[in-house]
Scaffold this motif. Structure first.
Motif, PDB file in Angstrom:
ATOM      1  N   GLU A  10      -6.403  32.636  49.428  1.00 15.87           N
ATOM      2  CA  GLU A  10      -6.362  34.095  49.551  1.00 15.87           C
ATOM      3  C   GLU A  10      -6.702  34.786  48.236  1.00 15.87           C
ATOM      4  OE1 GLU A  10      -4.233  32.037  52.551  1.00 15.87           O
ATOM      5  OE2 GLU A  10      -3.820  32.082  50.386  1.00 15.87           O
ATOM      6  N   GLN A  11      -6.596  34.059  47.122  1.00 13.03           N
ATOM      7  CA  GLN A  11      -6.899  34.666  45.822  1.00 13.03           C
ATOM      8  C   GLN A  11      -8.386  34.512  45.522  1.00 13.03           C
ATOM      9  OE1 GLN A  11      -5.153  32.946  42.253  1.00 13.03           O
ATOM     10  NE2 GLN A  11      -5.365  34.862  41.120  1.00 13.03           N
ATOM     11  N   GLN A  12      -9.103  35.606  45.601  1.00 14.65           N
ATOM     12  CA  GLN A  12     -10.531  35.623  45.312  1.00 14.65           C
ATOM     13  C   GLN A  12     -10.796  36.614  44.186  1.00 14.65           C
ATOM     14  OE1 GLN A  12     -12.234  36.447  49.223  1.00 14.65           O
ATOM     15  NE2 GLN A  12     -12.489  34.247  49.575  1.00 14.65           N
ATOM     16  N   VAL A  13     -11.621  36.217  43.243  1.00 18.69           N
ATOM     17  CA  VAL A  13     -11.864  37.014  42.037  1.00 18.69           C
ATOM     18  C   VAL A  13     -13.343  37.000  41.710  1.00 18.69           C
ATOM     19  CG1 VAL A  13      -9.565  36.556  41.064  1.00 18.69           C
ATOM     20  CG2 VAL A  13     -11.467  35.009  40.532  1.00 18.69           C
ATOM     21  N   ASN A  14     -13.757  37.930  40.840  1.00 19.56           N
ATOM     22  CA  ASN A  14     -15.115  37.864  40.325  1.00 19.56           C
ATOM     23  C   ASN A  14     -15.126  37.055  39.028  1.00 19.56           C
ATOM     24  OD1 ASN A  14     -14.259  39.598  38.235  1.00 19.56           O
ATOM     25  ND2 ASN A  14     -15.100  41.431  39.214  1.00 19.56           N
ATOM     26  N   PHE A  15     -16.300  36.904  38.421  1.00 23.56           N
ATOM     27  CA  PHE A  15     -16.421  36.056  37.235  1.00 23.56           C
ATOM     28  C   PHE A  15     -15.589  36.597  36.077  1.00 23.56           C
ATOM     29  CE2 PHE A  15     -18.797  34.968  33.276  1.00 23.56           C
ATOM     30  CZ  PHE A  15     -18.587  33.596  33.300  1.00 23.56           C
ATOM     31  N   ARG A  16     -15.653  37.898  35.821  1.00 24.81           N
ATOM     32  CA  ARG A  16     -14.866  38.466  34.725  1.00 24.81           C
ATOM     33  C   ARG A  16     -13.380  38.158  34.902  1.00 24.81           C
ATOM     34  NH1 ARG A  16     -17.257  43.145  31.888  1.00 24.81           N
ATOM     35  NH2 ARG A  16     -19.382  43.501  32.641  1.00 24.81           N
ATOM     36  N   GLN A  17     -12.881  38.365  36.101  1.00 28.47           N
ATOM     37  CA  GLN A  17     -11.462  38.116  36.351  1.00 28.47           C
ATOM     38  C   GLN A  17     -11.117  36.642  36.161  1.00 28.47           C
ATOM     39  OE1 GLN A  17     -11.671  39.765  40.320  1.00 28.47           O
ATOM     40  NE2 GLN A  17     -10.387  41.515  39.759  1.00 28.47           N
ATOM     41  N   ALA A  18     -11.978  35.766  36.642  1.00 24.29           N
ATOM     42  CA  ALA A  18     -11.723  34.328  36.513  1.00 24.29           C
ATOM     43  C   ALA A  18     -11.696  33.898  35.053  1.00 24.29           C
ATOM     44  CB  ALA A  18     -12.782  33.539  37.281  1.00 24.29           C
ATOM     45  N   VAL A  19     -12.611  34.429  34.253  1.00 24.86           N
ATOM     46  CA  VAL A  19     -12.663  34.080  32.834  1.00 24.86           C
ATOM     47  C   VAL A  19     -11.408  34.572  32.124  1.00 24.86           C
ATOM     48  CG1 VAL A  19     -13.864  34.538  30.657  1.00 24.86           C
ATOM     49  CG2 VAL A  19     -15.169  33.981  32.715  1.00 24.86           C
ATOM     50  N   LEU A  20     -10.994  35.804  32.397  1.00 25.72           N
ATOM     51  CA  LEU A  20      -9.840  36.371  31.717  1.00 25.72           C
ATOM     52  C   LEU A  20      -8.537  35.712  32.153  1.00 25.72           C
ATOM     53  CD1 LEU A  20     -10.901  40.128  31.785  1.00 25.72           C
ATOM     54  CD2 LEU A  20     -10.625  38.708  29.746  1.00 25.72           C
ATOM     55  N   GLN A  21      -8.452  35.298  33.422  1.00 23.03           N
ATOM     56  CA  GLN A  21      -7.221  34.681  33.912  1.00 23.03           C
ATOM     57  C   GLN A  21      -7.130  33.199  33.575  1.00 23.03           C
ATOM     58  OE1 GLN A  21      -6.118  35.566  38.011  1.00 23.03           O
ATOM     59  NE2 GLN A  21      -7.249  37.490  37.922  1.00 23.03           N
TER      60      GLN A  21
END
Length: 426
Positions: A10-21
Motif C-alpha cells: 500500500e505504500q507507494q512513493v515517487n523517486f524523491r520520496q524513496a531517496v529521502l526515506q
C-alpha cells in the motif's frame, strides 16, 4: 517513477520520496513498479556519462526532468570504468577509478547529488552501515555538504586498515563508529533506527546503503558500460560474475538485463558466507554466523537486497535457478589471485572470488566479465602476502594512511546508538 514498498504494497512513493526515506514501512525496500525498455543501438556509441544520462533519464526524466538528470549524472560520474582483459576468456570491469578507489563511488556520488538537490534547507542525517568500501565512498561523496551529517557504522576489526583510514579520518560532518560486532549487526542497528519514527523525524534520517534506490539505479549504468566496451560479436554471449555481499551490485545487473542489456546470464559469487548459493541449491534460506574472510566486504550472511532480486525475477518470469551461485573459499580465492597474476593481471580478493566463479561456470562459446570492485592496494596486506610482491599506495590511500583515526566505539546496542545521535547531532 513510482515505487512500491516490497513489504507494504500500500505504500507507494515517487523517486524523491524513496531517496529521502531510504527504507519503507516495516523496513521494506522500495522497488520500481515498471522498468523501461531501452533502444540499445544508439547507446553503444556514447561515452559513459552520455550513455548513463540516457539510461537514468529513461527511468527518472518523467519526474525530475532530463536537464536535472543530466546534471546529476555529470557531477557524479567524473571518472572512468575501463574493461581490461584478464585472461584468454575473462575481462575485468574495473570500477575502482573513482576518488575512493571502489565501485561504491558510482552509487554514493549519485546519491549525494540527488539528496543535495532534493533536501533544500532541510537538515538530513545519512545513517549507514559498511562492510568496507561503502563508508569511504559515502564519506567522500557527502563530506562538506551543507545541512547533511553522516554517521557510518562498521564492524570493529572487520575491515582493512586502509579501508578504515579512507573514511575514519575526515571529521567535520562525517562521524564514524566502530561497532563490536559483524556487518550484519551494524546493518540491524541501522534498520532499528529507521523503524523508530521519532528518531527518524528528529534527525531527518536517510540511508546511503545499497538499500537506497538512488545508489542502486546508478549501478545499472556500468553494466551497459562493460557491454559497450566488449567486442560486438561477444556481447550476446557475455556472462557476468558479480562478487556479492549485500547483493545490491547483482540487483543492478539484473535490472540492466530487464531493461534490455544483452547479458546472457549472471553468476552470484560469494566467499564462505554463502547464504545465497546454498539457497539456490536447496531452496532453504539459512543464514549462518558471519565468517571473516580475505574478501571482507562480502562478509554478509543476511543480504538486504535479496527481496528485490526475487521480486524482479518473479516479475520477469525468470526462474531463480537460472541464476548460478558459486561459493569460493579462502584457498580458492588465493589460488585465483595467483592465477590472475600469472596471466599478467593484478587483482584483489573480491574480484578473485568472481573470477574463480567464472572459471568454473564459463562454457566454450561464452566470454566472462567479472567486476573489479576495489583497487588492489586497498587490500595490500592480503595481496602482498599471497603474491609475494610490494604494492605502492595510490596517493589517495597514502594521504589517508598518514592521518589519525577519529572513530568512536560502540557495543551492538540500539540504545547506545540513540544516545550517540542525541549527544552528537542534537
Amino acid at each position: 517513477m513510482q515505487l512500491t514498498n516490497l513489504k507494504v504494497a500500500e505504500q507507494q512513493v515517487n523517486f524523491r520520496q524513496a531517496v529521502l526515506q531510504g527504507l519503507g514501512e516495516q523496513q521494506g525496500l522500495f522497488f520500481p513498479d515498471a522498468l523501461p525498455q531501452l533502444d540499445l543501438e544508439p547507446l553503444w556509441q556514447l561515452d559513459l556519462v552520455a550513455r548513463s544520462q540516457k539510461i537514468l533519464g529513461a527511468l527518472l526524466a518523467d519526474e525530475l526532468g532530463q536537464e536535472l538528470v543530466d546534471t546529476l549524472v555529470a557531477n557524479a560520474f567524473n571518472f572512468t570504468a575501463p574493461l581490461r582483459p584478464a585472461s584468454a576468456k575473462q575481462y575485468c570491469l574495473e570500477l575502482f577509478h573513482g576518488p575512493t578507489l571502489a565501485f561504491k563511488d558510482f552509487g554514493a556520488r549519485f546519491l549525494a547529488q540527488c539528496l543535495s538537490a532534493f533536501a533544500g534547507e532541510q537538515p538530513l542525517t545519512i545513517l549507514t552501515a559498511t562492510s568496507g568500501d561503502t563508508g569511504a565512498a559515502v564519506a567522500d561523496a557527502f563530506y562538506g555538504l551543507d545541512n547533511i551529517n553522516v554517521v557510518v557504522l562498521y564492524p570493529d576489526g572487520g575491515i582493512s586498515e586502509l579501508q578504515e583510514k579512507l573514511f575514519c579520518t575526515l571529521g567535520g560532518n562525517i562521524r564514524t563508529i566502530a561497532v563490536a560486532g559483524s556487518f550484519d549487526d551494524c546493518q540491524q542497528l541501522v534498520k532499528q533506527a529507521f523503524s523508530d519514527p521519532a528518531l527518524k523525524a528528529q534527525f531527518g534520517l536517510t540511508s546511503a546503503n545499497s538499500i537506497n534506490i538512488a545508489r542502486l539505479l546508478a549501478q545499472i549504468c556500468y553494466y551497459f558500460e562493460a557491454l559497450a566496451q566488449l567486442p560486438e560479436a561477444e556481447r550476446a554471449n557475455a556472462v557476468f560474475a558479480v562478487p556479492s555481499g549485500n547483493f545490491g551490485n547483482l540487483t543492478a545487473g539484473l535490472i540492466a538485463k530487464a531493461m534490455g542489456a544483452p547479458i546472457k546470464r549472471f553468476v552470484a559469487a560469494t566467499n564462505s558466507n554463502d547464504t545465497v548459493p546454498r539457497y539456490l541449491q536447496t531452496g532453504q534460506w539459512q543464514p549462518l554466523a558471519v565468517y571473516n574472510t580475505l574478501s571482507n566486504a562480502m562478509d554478509v550472511t543476511s543480504p538486504n537486497n535479496w527481496p528485490r532480486i526475487e521480486a524482479l525475477c518473479q516479475r520477469q518470469q525468470w526462474p531463480l535457478n537460472d541464476l548460478a551461485g558459486e561459493r569460493v573459499d579462502e584457498a580458492q580465492t588465493a589460488a585465483q589471485l595467483q592465477w590472475l597474476f600469472e596471466q599478467d593481471y593484478l587483482s584483489e580478493p573480491h574480484a578473485a572470488v568472481a573470477s574463480a566463479a567464472l572459471s568454473r561456470q564459463l562454457q566454450q562459446d561464452e566470454v566472462g566479465v567479472f567486476l573489479g570492485t576495489a583497487h588492489p592496494a586497498k587490500f595490500a596486506g592480503a595481496v602482498e602476502s599471497i603474491l609475494q610482491i610490494e604494492l605502492p599506495l595510490p596517493q589517495a590511500l597514502a594521504d589517508a594512511n598518514a592521518k589519525p583515526l577519529l572513530s568512536d566505539n560502540m557495543a551492538v546496542d540500539f540504545s547506545a546508538l540513540k544516545a550517540y545521535l542525541q549527544q552528537h547531532l542534537s
